[in-house]
Design a protein around this motif. Structure first.
Motif, PDB file in Angstrom:
ATOM      1  N   ALA A 122      -3.354  13.174   0.494  1.00 57.10           N
ATOM      2  CA  ALA A 122      -2.397  12.177   0.977  1.00 57.10           C
ATOM      3  C   ALA A 122      -1.780  12.674   2.279  1.00 57.10           C
ATOM      4  CB  ALA A 122      -1.316  11.931  -0.064  1.00 57.10           C
ATOM      5  N   THR A 126      -1.896   7.806   4.864  1.00 54.54           N
ATOM      6  CA  THR A 126      -2.005   7.278   3.507  1.00 54.54           C
ATOM      7  C   THR A 126      -0.859   6.316   3.232  1.00 54.54           C
ATOM      8  OG1 THR A 126      -3.008   9.359   2.807  1.00 54.54           O
ATOM      9  CG2 THR A 126      -2.201   7.903   1.074  1.00 54.54           C
ATOM     10  N   HIS A 129      -1.695   2.859   4.412  1.00 56.24           N
ATOM     11  CA  HIS A 129      -2.590   2.153   3.500  1.00 56.24           C
ATOM     12  C   HIS A 129      -1.845   1.696   2.247  1.00 56.24           C
ATOM     13  CE1 HIS A 129      -6.294   2.831   5.711  1.00 56.24           C
ATOM     14  NE2 HIS A 129      -5.845   4.041   5.981  1.00 56.24           N
ATOM     15  N   SER A 130      -0.973   2.555   1.733  1.00 56.81           N
ATOM     16  CA  SER A 130      -0.208   2.198   0.537  1.00 56.81           C
ATOM     17  C   SER A 130       0.721   1.028   0.810  1.00 56.81           C
ATOM     18  CB  SER A 130       0.611   3.397   0.057  1.00 56.81           C
ATOM     19  OG  SER A 130      -0.238   4.422  -0.367  1.00 56.81           O
ATOM     20  N   THR A 133      -1.626  -2.010   0.715  1.00 57.46           N
ATOM     21  CA  THR A 133      -2.342  -2.349  -0.508  1.00 57.46           C
ATOM     22  C   THR A 133      -1.530  -2.093  -1.767  1.00 57.46           C
ATOM     23  OG1 THR A 133      -3.386  -0.169  -0.513  1.00 57.46           O
ATOM     24  CG2 THR A 133      -4.623  -1.990   0.481  1.00 57.46           C
ATOM     25  N   HIS A 134      -1.314  -0.836  -2.077  1.00 58.27           N
ATOM     26  CA  HIS A 134      -0.606  -0.500  -3.307  1.00 58.27           C
ATOM     27  C   HIS A 134       0.077   0.839  -3.171  1.00 58.27           C
ATOM     28  CE1 HIS A 134      -4.648   1.207  -3.600  1.00 58.27           C
ATOM     29  NE2 HIS A 134      -4.078   2.204  -4.218  1.00 58.27           N
ATOM     30  N   GLY A 135       1.100   1.009  -3.928  1.00 55.37           N
ATOM     31  CA  GLY A 135       1.837   2.265  -3.907  1.00 55.37           C
ATOM     32  C   GLY A 135       1.186   3.295  -4.806  1.00 55.37           C
ATOM     33  N   SER A 136       1.699   4.507  -4.744  1.00 57.75           N
ATOM     34  CA  SER A 136       1.116   5.591  -5.536  1.00 57.75           C
ATOM     35  C   SER A 136       1.787   5.723  -6.899  1.00 57.75           C
ATOM     36  CB  SER A 136       1.236   6.903  -4.767  1.00 57.75           C
ATOM     37  OG  SER A 136       2.589   7.165  -4.472  1.00 57.75           O
ATOM     38  N   THR A 140       6.219   1.272  -7.036  1.00 58.35           N
ATOM     39  CA  THR A 140       5.976   0.689  -5.725  1.00 58.35           C
ATOM     40  C   THR A 140       4.658  -0.068  -5.720  1.00 58.35           C
ATOM     41  OG1 THR A 140       4.878   2.696  -4.952  1.00 58.35           O
ATOM     42  CG2 THR A 140       7.235   2.506  -4.506  1.00 58.35           C
ATOM     43  N   THR A 141       4.663  -1.206  -5.085  1.00 59.45           N
ATOM     44  CA  THR A 141       3.425  -1.957  -4.900  1.00 59.45           C
ATOM     45  C   THR A 141       3.346  -2.369  -3.448  1.00 59.45           C
ATOM     46  OG1 THR A 141       4.537  -4.004  -5.519  1.00 59.45           O
ATOM     47  CG2 THR A 141       3.319  -2.858  -7.245  1.00 59.45           C
ATOM     48  N   GLY A 142       2.140  -2.419  -2.942  1.00 58.03           N
ATOM     49  CA  GLY A 142       1.948  -2.790  -1.554  1.00 58.03           C
ATOM     50  C   GLY A 142       2.034  -4.283  -1.351  1.00 58.03           C
TER      51      GLY A 142
END
Length: 187
Positions: A122, A126, A129-130, A133-136, A140-142
């Motif tokens: 990461a 990164t 991108h998160s 799109t999406h979180g880790s 969290t959501t992208g």
């Protein structure tokens, strides 16, 4: 990023001369407004100390120094994340405080990934991108996972062509509209 690039009233941040040498605007998260305001108060104290010691100057881009000769000492032109020390610019024989070097941020992210025991590579990129799109984590959501339209994501990422942004939909493994099977909600 300079102080003037943060707009607390409209909740946005302007990123100057970003990828592709373009200016971009992104949202200022409400959760960061108070901590960022407190940070800026500390930076303002540092700037005032520099001014009191006969310094407090920053570099101004693209001939702005000629157009606005005193702007380099004004608060709005100071860096949001200043370097911890001043430097001597041998070209024009001036002492200035520059922004935090990108390697400092890169090392901090690397250290955080290590401390969090994240079993993936990461980097700062990164996070980009998160964001799209999406979180880790489950907290969290992208943007795309939350159903944000592809054109908005394109604008926020600064892509010229929507096809570049469409690559992020493949990362989701769910297609461009972030559609998931109703069966996934049965659990």
């Amino acid at each position: 990023m300079r102080v003037k690039d943060i707009d607390f009233e409209y909740n946005h941040i302007t990123i100057r001369d970003a990828k592709g040498h373009k200016d971009r605007r992104t949202m200022l998260p409400t959760a960061l407004k108070e901590p960022l305001a407190q940070h800026l108060e500390r930076v303002k104290v540092l700037h005032q100390k520099d001014l009191d010691e006969g310094f407090g100057l920053v570099y101004l881009p693209y001939g702005l120094q000629r157009k606005y000769p005193n702007a380099n000492s004004e608060w709005i032109w100071q860096y949001v994340f200043p370097a911890s020390t001043r430097y001597f610019d041998s070209y024009d024989k001036m002492h200035r405080r520059h922004h935090l070097h990108e390697s400092v941020v890169q090392r901090a992210v690397k250290s955080a990934v290590h401390k969090a025991a994240i079993p993936k590579k990461a980097t700062c990129h990164t996070l980009r991108h998160s964001f799209a799109t999406h979180g880790s984590t489950q907290l969290t959501t992208g943007l795309l996972e939350r159903g944000q339209d592809i054109r908005t994501v394109q604008e926020l990422l600064g892509h010229n062509d929507v096809r570049t942004t469409m690559i992020y939909t493949h990362v989701l493994n769910r297609g461009g509209m972030s559609v998931k099977s109703p069966m996934d909600d049965l659990r």
